[in-house]
Design an enzyme around this catalytic site. Structure first.
Site, mmCIF file in Angstrom:
data_model
loop_
_atom_site.group_PDB
_atom_site.id
_atom_site.type_symbol
_atom_site.label_atom_id
_atom_site.label_comp_id
_atom_site.label_asym_id
_atom_site.label_seq_id
_atom_site.Cartn_x
_atom_site.Cartn_y
_atom_site.Cartn_z
ATOM 1 N N GLU A 130 30.177 26.107 33.161
ATOM 2 C CA GLU A 130 30.927 27.334 32.841
ATOM 3 C C GLU A 130 31.463 27.228 31.412
ATOM 4 O O GLU A 130 31.708 26.127 30.909
ATOM 5 C CB GLU A 130 32.050 27.484 33.881
ATOM 6 N N ASP A 131 31.651 28.359 30.778
ATOM 7 C CA ASP A 131 32.201 28.345 29.416
ATOM 8 C C ASP A 131 33.715 28.149 29.421
ATOM 9 O O ASP A 131 34.256 27.303 28.723
ATOM 10 C CB ASP A 131 31.829 29.636 28.653
ATOM 11 N N ASP A 139 39.793 30.627 33.452
ATOM 12 C CA ASP A 139 41.013 31.347 33.134
ATOM 13 C C ASP A 139 41.799 31.513 34.444
ATOM 14 O O ASP A 139 42.506 30.592 34.856
ATOM 15 C CB ASP A 139 40.567 32.686 32.525
ATOM 16 N N PHE A 169 43.240 34.382 23.825
ATOM 17 C CA PHE A 169 41.871 34.862 23.984
ATOM 18 C C PHE A 169 41.015 34.281 22.870
ATOM 19 O O PHE A 169 41.364 34.371 21.699
ATOM 20 C CB PHE A 169 41.812 36.395 23.971
ATOM 21 N N ARG A 177 29.378 35.789 19.958
ATOM 22 C CA ARG A 177 28.779 34.649 20.661
ATOM 23 C C ARG A 177 28.133 33.684 19.682
ATOM 24 O O ARG A 177 27.967 32.508 19.963
ATOM 25 C CB ARG A 177 27.709 35.124 21.653
HETATM 26 P P1 IMP Z 1 38.275 33.662 35.391
HETATM 27 O O1 IMP Z 1 37.515 34.224 36.549
HETATM 28 O O2 IMP Z 1 39.542 34.415 35.125
HETATM 29 O O3 IMP Z 1 38.510 32.168 35.493
HETATM 30 O O4 IMP Z 1 37.456 33.951 34.095
HETATM 31 C C1 IMP Z 1 36.342 33.304 33.803
HETATM 32 C C2 IMP Z 1 35.463 34.110 32.871
HETATM 33 O O5 IMP Z 1 36.202 35.043 32.086
HETATM 34 C C3 IMP Z 1 34.823 33.185 31.889
HETATM 35 O O6 IMP Z 1 33.596 32.729 32.376
HETATM 36 C C4 IMP Z 1 34.657 34.053 30.670
HETATM 37 O O7 IMP Z 1 33.427 34.728 30.734
HETATM 38 C C5 IMP Z 1 35.784 35.039 30.749
HETATM 39 N N1 IMP Z 1 36.921 34.611 29.882
HETATM 40 C C6 IMP Z 1 38.069 34.013 30.244
HETATM 41 N N2 IMP Z 1 38.872 33.766 29.201
HETATM 42 C C7 IMP Z 1 38.198 34.214 28.124
HETATM 43 C C8 IMP Z 1 38.493 34.197 26.701
HETATM 44 O O8 IMP Z 1 39.531 33.730 26.215
HETATM 45 N N3 IMP Z 1 37.519 34.737 25.918
HETATM 46 C C9 IMP Z 1 36.358 35.265 26.401
HETATM 47 N N4 IMP Z 1 36.046 35.275 27.696
HETATM 48 C C10 IMP Z 1 36.951 34.755 28.554
HETATM 49 MG MG MG Z 2 31.783 32.689 31.924
#
Ligand code: IMP
Ligand code: MG
Length: 189
Positions: free
Chosen positions: A112-113, A116, A165, A178
């Site tokens: 995963e990147d 959050d 962010f 990207r």
């Molecule tokens: P989560 O489900 O809230 O944990 O979010 C995960 C996904 O939200 C990641 O795989 C990202 O694609 C996107 N995401 C979360 N934080 C950021 C950020 O700071 N920048 C860009 N994308 C984000």
């Molecule tokens: Mg992602």
């Protein structure tokens, strides 16, 4: 360094965002990815792995990570959506592209990147578990633990970052940025 500025319309209001500071440099990412690869290989005991890349944001990280790893690694891609073009999660995770590979009895490494709220991976872990893999380990380049909404065990974390962010190194804001080689913060205004 100053990068491009762009504007878009949200609820009738024009907002602009621009790239702010470099948070993590190209060199720091490269060094950390090498270390993660060694750690993962040791943990999996050189057994075969199916790497599952969470599209789209993880494609650059996964491409670098896999080239630092030896052994037999199959690759597959899964795509989920929770953000649309917003900077906040909508809380609903939708599966856009499912697995092609059979992961039953396999060692699975999810790449995963950024984590959050944790909702995306919480959903994905449940989805993958239904296929009865031998084990599932989660590797994320970035982690924002302050924002967690669900309990999630993450096995490998590249960098823990504050609640800001970010974009770059595969990660977007509204599909942009990207292609930045480093991780940068974004600011409104
Ligand atoms: P989560 O489900 O809230 O944990 O979010 C995960 C996904 O939200 C990641 O795989 C990202 O694609 C996107 N995401 C979360 N934080 C950021 C950020 O700071 N920048 C860009 N994308 C984000
Ligand atoms: Mg992602």
């Amino acid at each position: 360094m100053v990068f491009c500025v762009f504007k878009f319309l949200k609820d009738g209001e024009i907002l602009s965002y621009r790239i702010k500071d470099v948070m993590i440099s190209e060199k720091e990412i490269k060094d950390r990815v090498k270390k993660l690869a060694v750690q993962i290989e040791n943990d999996f005991n050189n057994e075969d792995i199916v790497m599952i890349v969470v599209l789209k944001g993880s494609f650059i990280f996964a491409a670098d990570l896999i080239r630092e790893m030896k052994g037999n690694i199959k690759i597959d891609f899964i795509s989920v959506s929770s953000y649309g073009d917003e900077t906040e999660t909508t809380g609903k995770v939708r599966l856009l592209k499912d697995l092609d590979a059979n992961i039953t009895d396999q060692n699975v490494l999810v790449v995963e990147d950024i984590i959050d709220s944790g909702l995306t991976l919480h959903f994905l872990r449940g989805h993958l578990k239904a296929h009865k893999p031998k084990q599932i380990k989660i590797c994320t380049l970035l982690d924002k633990p302050e924002r967690r909404k669900v309990d999630l065990r993450v096995d490998y974390v590249g960098f823990v970052i504050p609640d800001e962010f970010i974009v770059g190194y595969g990660i977007d804001y509204a599909q942009k940025y990207r292609n930045l080689p480093h991780i940068s913060t974004v600011e409104e205004g």
